[in-house]
Design an enzyme around this catalytic site. Structure first.
Site, mmCIF file in Angstrom:
data_model
loop_
_atom_site.group_PDB
_atom_site.id
_atom_site.type_symbol
_atom_site.label_atom_id
_atom_site.label_comp_id
_atom_site.label_asym_id
_atom_site.label_seq_id
_atom_site.Cartn_x
_atom_site.Cartn_y
_atom_site.Cartn_z
ATOM 1 N N GLY A 168 -10.149 19.124 13.317
ATOM 2 C CA GLY A 168 -9.410 17.933 12.892
ATOM 3 C C GLY A 168 -10.294 16.815 12.378
ATOM 4 O O GLY A 168 -10.086 16.275 11.288
ATOM 5 N N GLU A 216 -12.434 22.665 21.640
ATOM 6 C CA GLU A 216 -12.021 23.863 22.389
ATOM 7 C C GLU A 216 -13.153 24.594 23.099
ATOM 8 O O GLU A 216 -12.914 25.313 24.064
ATOM 9 C CB GLU A 216 -11.383 24.870 21.419
ATOM 10 C CG GLU A 216 -10.150 24.370 20.724
ATOM 11 C CD GLU A 216 -9.724 25.351 19.643
ATOM 12 O OE1 GLU A 216 -8.812 26.145 19.911
ATOM 13 O OE2 GLU A 216 -10.318 25.346 18.549
ATOM 14 N N ALA A 254 -7.686 23.942 16.153
ATOM 15 C CA ALA A 254 -8.856 24.774 15.850
ATOM 16 C C ALA A 254 -10.156 23.990 15.797
ATOM 17 O O ALA A 254 -11.105 24.394 15.137
ATOM 18 C CB ALA A 254 -8.640 25.539 14.539
ATOM 19 N N SER A 255 -10.210 22.854 16.478
ATOM 20 C CA SER A 255 -11.428 22.033 16.627
ATOM 21 C C SER A 255 -11.921 21.369 15.338
ATOM 22 O O SER A 255 -12.975 20.751 15.330
ATOM 23 C CB SER A 255 -12.596 22.861 17.211
ATOM 24 O OG SER A 255 -12.251 23.390 18.458
ATOM 25 N N CYS A 311 -6.582 15.788 30.437
ATOM 26 C CA CYS A 311 -7.514 15.612 29.306
ATOM 27 C C CYS A 311 -8.964 15.412 29.715
ATOM 28 O O CYS A 311 -9.856 16.045 29.175
ATOM 29 C CB CYS A 311 -7.109 14.399 28.476
ATOM 30 S SG CYS A 311 -5.522 14.508 27.672
#
Length: 1358
Positions: free
Chosen positions: A1110, A1289, A1107-1108, A163
């Site tokens: 959230g 992303e 998909a960035s 991460c």
């Protein structure tokens, strides 16, 4: 069955508490004991320590790191060392003290400084790897309270993180270091904050810019006196050791630990086949993956004679029981004591020990085990073999010595140990004057990776001459064991050390060290090249040493007269230097909040991740940390071993005969729908890939469930065709969905009017998600109404809920999915968890028991698929000055055997292909290929990282053809003014241009480009490369309904607030950001607000957290709910403006005002009409640019990342610490995709790379030496929450700046050597590809095999 004899008592300590166990299973590890054992300790203390995580089961990732402390009988000191609990046999812990992350500190009592600092330095995102990181650092500090930065890097070398990108973890560790060095340019008089070519700062006024993400001065200091002491009882046991033999009996295995050497030797006579187990680092993985089985295991751990070290006048004798870490210390000490000429061998061994595995494995593995296992990639055996090391053997009959030579390494009976013998010690002789010893290795990455090839080389020259008196060369990685080139060396005796000898030696070696084209491990031509490249490096090293000797002794002997002696030219000198391991430095820059913003308002501030402290103490609960539920059963999956076959029969009878096995779940047990047509949950009649799930075993223990899977017999009938590669899919017209196409202008006409046309190919390999927490689910059936509680690690609980509903044929409202937190997802936990949830749910319904399913790393990697491999073809037409007039790109992705997300990935790929460039005549086409591989799925970036690489490769090719730098071509063709994309969506590229210019300036690009060129002129075997890449990344799903979100906010009568929303915490800090939003809207501190979990019972019909967007969409829903509540409270607040929040809530309750509200966001408008090729598919774009500089070693293909500068358009960041963490983490993940992460498939479609041993994600030493990230301050945008942007992303593709910097260095090599331009681009840029692209005399001399004459070990699937 368990032996009738009674086991001895195993005594050890855990976190200061005594453990006494008689019923230990010798096959059990410390990890299973800590996580699953319900042993009652000290009458009141329950041992169930889930802070220590299960991630790979092979000691390769460090997630299960704990500290073991033992009394060393030789030094009579307490030794603290980190180990991987997944490999540590539980029976080996007699007399040891174990410290887990829970024993270090707790949020309930007191935090340890290590835990506090890693959390507050933002060194944790998903938190699954954090306990292991904490334990590695904690162990380091127990041994060195003020470590050096080198020691810190070494300590963390065996810990993986997927991460963070490692930088903040190192930053937290650096706060303990003695030479902590905060400023890059220390001593130059210029601060690193002033980086850039222009003195003015385009980022804004200095006081608006901040570079501080945490306050060091707030950290508590480290006090070594407060640590747990070594238990006095264990000290007494160590000082008066138990001499009797201890025996522990299991169901299948007996563990015997003798107390004396005499007893051990007698046991070896009695059990000649029994292996000796010290660290279990070789035997453990073999027992797990190769299913090796030994009924008796002998442990020599309590025998001090095997750990003795003897220094003599002619060498050093090291006990076989010494760990590799102890050997490291012993060698370093001896090197410091002796003159350099005597320590050549020790220095060579030490060099390899530093990069051999990770610190934990070096702490566990023994010298004896390493030598005796004769692993083909052994790093020490080649050096020991050439240095004439001797093995001291002992048995009940006496002692003897055998040489560690080619006969021993080949396993010849005459040169090997007899069954009753053991290795007592290894004698390593000193080197002598005029003797030179070197070690070489090349692996996929610099640290913690098995070598592709390694070598030990020794030459003794006749005194005062350059004539060879003795020569020894041995290689690892090129055969089943270490190979000694004895014949070649003999033929070179008496030759002079010059170019003629080198040419002859290369020819002889390639003849003797022959590698067949089908050799296991593949990379055959690369390995052959390394055989001679290493020899050349050794040749240069010896020449350089000779030069020093001549100066030192003023030798003017004829043979060494400078007129006759070969010399190393200055251009060749860099070939002698290995890339150093350095700790990354860097600056993180972001915009300060408005000085008028209330202090209580957390938006825009670098707030620590909500769960960071719990991550650091191991108290953060993940799916498999949930305590065992009453009557719980375990599930294990049975997968196909064939790529395309008809299932003739499934025989489960032998599995059901095993004890504790309850049932086998097949497709016939599914009451509802079995997946979709062509994508079954459990295979029926036919399998279409290796790894397809056929059935599942349910048993009382996970061990029995896994054993039972091996007993299930499946009969197949192979089917044709079998398709693995994109090339084969195109040939068989095997596609998953129709072609996707976008076009603008007149491409054909434009091609006719251009000056030049190039055609090229790009191959991009796939990528494994490698989330640290593998797929796992716990299904608990309730007693009434067919209700189910499902605890699952997923990005999309609503999808799991729906899939379980249709599988069981029960309404969705009976199923509740809970997600507390997810240990990394990256797209891999969007669709796949529904499959595992549904299969586990069938098991739960059939048996009536709760079912726990936890995938092993090997199964997870085999079954779940990953990023789509891509094959792209481009045709580009341009003018001589580099203006691109026409571009035609055709992309094929390898979708695997089912549709999954492949159609969507193809669409996004095509939509995003243009990246930052305005080209008037464009044609983009994309197809998803259907192959007999596991289905590939969503992955961070969703097609963009593969597709944009094709576009950028095309730009690079145009630059090469025009003789211009690539950045000039990029600049010339970039969007400049308000414009429309290929799909006619309008946008303003102003921010894109700002990012580009800012990156050029901040990275001092132009002056560094000149420095790189200067370096390359002076160095032949090392080359530098530099590249700068722009990015226009479209955020979101291309459909409005996927952008909706809901939230539920409750205010309780004490004023505390509970927020629930539809987003899932994957490590991206969504819960933290949601609390920041709620805090601002309700105007109360974050400490008053809580988020418990994401649940389908509280917020229904949620969309996947992907998909960035959230935080964007859920933030708007939370904002809406809070605003509704505040509006209800408005009259009360107006009436009592001086009141407190608690007073207002109390009054609202009294006045019967609802204190609960649902917030809703209808979503960004987004659509795409594929028939017309137009739409507004994306709500907005994120812009960025990255510049990277690398240095490559042309002889080995290795590279070093020197510096990376990233500029990212974050607009107004909700939380700069979290956003910078996301950028760094995705950049490093992207860098892995483009450099080291390589999936290897057999010609039968079996995935070879199924563990951290074979699949190399970036490690701590892969981070650029200088790593700078800047958030570009930007204007307000009314579209998003507080004008923020989703950055999850976008950083992924910026990792390609490293790829293009490597490509730049390789292009320099090829130009210099007049090698034809090659427009076939292959990613990842592995050492193999880099080395073979840097063609030279050595790549030309190796033998090449005709591909038709052998079956390759692996096949390329892109």
């Amino acid at each position: 069955m368990r032996c009738a004899s009674r086991s001895d008592e195993l005594v050890f300590f855990v976190n200061g508490r005594k453990v006494m166990e008689r019923n230990v299973d010798p096959e059990g590890t410390l990890l299973t004991f800590l996580r699953k054992n319900w042993t009652l300790l000290s009458k009141s203390w329950l041992l169930r320590l889930t802070g220590t995580k299960y991630a790979c089961g092979r000691g390769g990732c460090g997630a299960c790191t704990v500290m073991v402390s033992k009394h060393d009988p030789v030094s009579r000191k307490i030794r603290h060392f980190s180990v991987t609990a997944c490999l540590m046999p539980i029976c080996s812990l007699y007399g040891a003290a174990v410290t887990t992350v829970e024993g270090v500190g707790s949020i309930k009592t007191r935090l340890h400084p290590v835990q506090e600092r890693i959390a507050k330095s933002h060194g944790t995102q998903c938190g699954f790897c954090t306990p292991g990181m904490v334990m590695s650092m904690y162990t380091l500090l127990r041994n060195h309270p003020q470590p050096s930065e080198e020691q810190l890097t070494e300590a963390l070398g065996g810990n993986l993180c997927r991460c963070t990108g490692y930088r903040p973890i190192l930053e937290s560790g650096r706060t303990f270091c003695m030479e902590s060095n905060s400023c890059q340019q220390k001593g130059t008089g210029k601060c690193c904050l002033d980086w850039g070519e222009n003195d003015s700062s385009p980022l804004g006024k200095k006081n608006e810019i901040c570079t501080k993400l945490f306050a060091k001065e707030e950290f508590q200091s480290l006090d070594p006196t407060q640590e747990l002491i070594f238990p006095p009882e264990l000290l007494r046991m160590a000082e008066n050791p138990e001499k009797r033999t201890l025996t522990f009996y299991g169901e299948r295995v007996t563990w015997i630990s003798p107390g004396t050497l005499k007893d051990l030797l007698e046991l070896k006579v009695k059990h000649p086949e029994a292996p000796l187990v010290v660290g279990n680092t070789s035997l453990g993985p073999a027992m797990k993956s190769q299913r090796q089985f030994h009924p008796v295991l002998l442990s020599p751990a309590r025998i001090s004679e095997l750990s003795m070290v003897t220094k003599t006048s002619d060498g050093l004798t090291i006990g076989a029981g010494c760990s590799l870490a102890q050997m490291q210390d012993i060698l370093a000490e001896r090197i410091a004591e002796l003159p350099e000429e005597k320590t050549q061998t020790y220095q060579a061994l030490l060099k390899h020990l530093r990069s051999l595995a990770g610190q934990q494995i070096r702490n566990m593995a023994s010298l004896g085990g390493h030598v005796i296992s004769r692993h083909c990639c052994s790093d020490l055996n080649p050096v020991l073999a050439v240095s004439n090391a001797t093995l001291n053997l002992i048995s009940a009959e006496g002692t003897r010595q055998i040489p560690l030579n080619e006969h021993f390494l080949a396993g010849l009976a005459s040169a090997d140990l007899k069954p009753e013998e053991i290795l007592e010690s290894v004698h390593i002789p000193h080197s002598q004057k005029w003797e030179f010893v070197s070690a070489f290795r090349q692996a996929q990455c610099q640290q913690n990776a098995l070598p592709h090839v390694n070598a030990g080389m020794r030459v003794l020259l006749k005194e005062g001459t350059d004539s060879i008196e003795d020569l020894s060369i041995a290689y690892g990685g090129v055969g089943a064991a270490t190979i000694s080139a004895h014949r070649s060396c003999q033929q070179l005796l008496g030759r002079r050390w010059n170019e003629l000898m080198l040419d002859e030696a290369c020819r002889l070696l390639l003849d003797e060290v022959s590698l067949p084209g089908s050799a296991p491990g593949g990379r055959v031509e690369f390995k052959r090249t390394l055989v001679v490249s290493f020899l050349f490096k050794f040749y240069l090293e010896v020449l350089q040493e000779l030069k020093k000797l001549v100066k030192l002794f003023s030798v003017a002997v004829g043979a060494l007269d400078s007129r006759h002696r070969s010399e190393v030219s200055d251009q060749f000198l860099s070939a002698l230097e290995d890339f150093p391991v350095t700790i990354p430095q860097g600056v993180q820059t972001y915009q300060n909040v408005d000085p008028h913003q209330p202090l209580q308002d957390p938006v825009g501030r670098p707030i620590m991740h909500l769960s960071a402290l719990k991550h650091a103490t191991g108290e953060a609960m993940f799916c498999d940390d949930i305590p065992v539920v009453d009557k719980e059963l375990f599930m294990a999956l049975v997968t196909s071993s064939r790529a395309h076959a008809k299932i003739i029969s499934i025989d489960v009878s032998k599995a059901l005969e095993l004890p504790e096995v309850v049932d086998v779940i097949t497709a016939e047990d599914i009451p509802g729908t079995n997946g979709a047509e062509g994508d079954k949950l459990l295979a029926v009649e036919e399998v279409t890939c290796v790894g397809q799930i056929i059935c599942a075993v349910v048993a009382e223990t996970d061990v029995q469930a896994k054993r039972a899977t091996e007993k299930i017999e499946i009969t197949y009938e192979d089917l044709e065709p079998v398709i693995f590669t994109i090339k084969d899919a195109i040939k068989h017209n095997s596609f998953l969905c129709p072609e996707k196409k976008l076009e603008q202008g007149n491409v054909e006409e434009a091609f006719e009017k251009v000056d030049q046309i190039i055609e090229g190919e790009v191959h991009v390999g796939g990528q494994e998600h490698f989330y640290m927490e593998t797929q796992r689910v716990l299904v608990i059936p309730k007693t009434e109404d067919k209700e189910l509680d499902i605890y699952v690690s997923t990005q999309d609980p609503a999808h799991v809920q729906k899939t379980v509903s249709s599988t069981l044929n029960i309404p969705i409202n009976r199923i509740t999915c809970h997600v507390k937190r997810v240990g990394g997802g990256f797209g891999g936990k969007v669709g796949k968890p529904a499959v595992f949830g549904a299969i586990a749910a069938v098991g739960a319904i059939k048996t009536g028991h709760p079912i726990r399913l936890v995938l092993d790393r090997e199964d997870d990697m085999l079954i779940t698929g990953g990023r789509h491999p891509l094959f792209g073809k481009y045709k580009v037409g341009f003018t001589n000055n580099g203006r691109i007039k026409a571009l035609d790109i055709e992309c094929y992705i390898n979708g695997g055997c089912t549709l999954d997300d492949s159609e969507l990935v193809t669409e996004f790929l095509i939509l995003k292909l243009e990246n930052a460039y305005k080209i008037r005549n464009l044609r983009f086409r994309g197809r998803a290929c259907m192959t007999n591989l596991p289905s590939n799925t969503a992955f961070r970036g969703f097609g963009f990282p593969q597709g944009a690489l094709v576009t950028e490769s095309c730009i690079t090719a145009v630059a090469a053809k025009c003789g211009l730098p690539p950045e000039k071509i990029r600049e010339k063709n970039m969007y400049k003014t308000v414009d429309k994309t290929i799909y006619k969506q309008a946008f303003n590229p102003e921010t894109l241009i700002r990012c580009w210019n800012e990156c050029l300036d901040k990275s001092s690009f132009h002056s560094r480009r000149m420095q790189v060129e200067e370096f390359n002129k002076k160095n032949y075997w090392k080359k530098k490369g530099i590249a700068i890449i722009p990015m226009k990344f479209s955020v979101g799903f291309a459909a409005t309904s996927y952008h909706q979100a809901a939230a539920l906010v409750h205010i309780y009568t004490d004023g505390s607030v509970l927020v629930t929303h539809g987003g899932n915490e994957l490590g991206q800090g969504i819960h933290t950001k949601m609390l920041q939003v709620a805090s601002r809207e309700l105007k109360i501190p974050m400490s008053c607000i809580h988020i418990s979990e994401t649940s389908t019972a509280t917020v229904p019909n949620t969309i996947a957290t992907a998909a960035s967007v959230g935080a964007d969409v859920n933030g708007r829903a939370v904002q809406n709910a809070c605003q509704i509540l505040l509006k209800r409270l408005e009259p009360i607040i107006k009436k009592h403006p001086e009141g407190t929040w608690e007073n207002w809530i109390e009054a609202a309750f009294e006045q019967r005002i609802s204190l609960s509200a649902t917030g809703y966001f209808r979503g960004y408008k987004a659509f795409m009409d594929w028939e017309k090729g137009v739409g507004d598919p994306f709500p907005y774009y994120v812009y960025g640019a990255a510049c990277s500089e690398v240095e490559i070693d042309c002889l080995t293909g290795a590279h070093k990342k020197i510096r990376t500068d990233i500029i990212m358009d974050a607009c107004c960041s909700l939380n700069p610490a979290i956003d910078i963490g996301q950028i760094e983490g995705s950049f490093i993940q992207g860098m892995g995709l483009y450099t080291t992460e390589e999936l290897k498939y057999s010609p039968e479609g079996i995935l070879y790379s199924r563990s951290p041993d074979e699949y190399k994600i970036p490690t701590i030493t892969d981070v650029p030496e200088e790593f700078n990230v800047s958030l570009l301050p930007s204007s307000q945008t009314p579209l998003t929450i507080y004008s923020s942007k989703g950055l999850g992303e976008s950083g992924m593709f910026l990792g390609s700046s490293v790829f293009f910097a490597i490509a730049d260095a390789v292009a320099t090599v090829r130009r210099e050597r007049d090698i034809a331009e090659d427009f076939m681009v292959q990613s990842p840029a592995t050492p193999e590809r880099v080395r073979m692209a840097c063609a030279d005399r050595f790549t030309k001399m190796i033998p090449r095999d005709d591909p038709e004459t052998f079956k390759p070990w692996s096949i390329p699937i892109a």
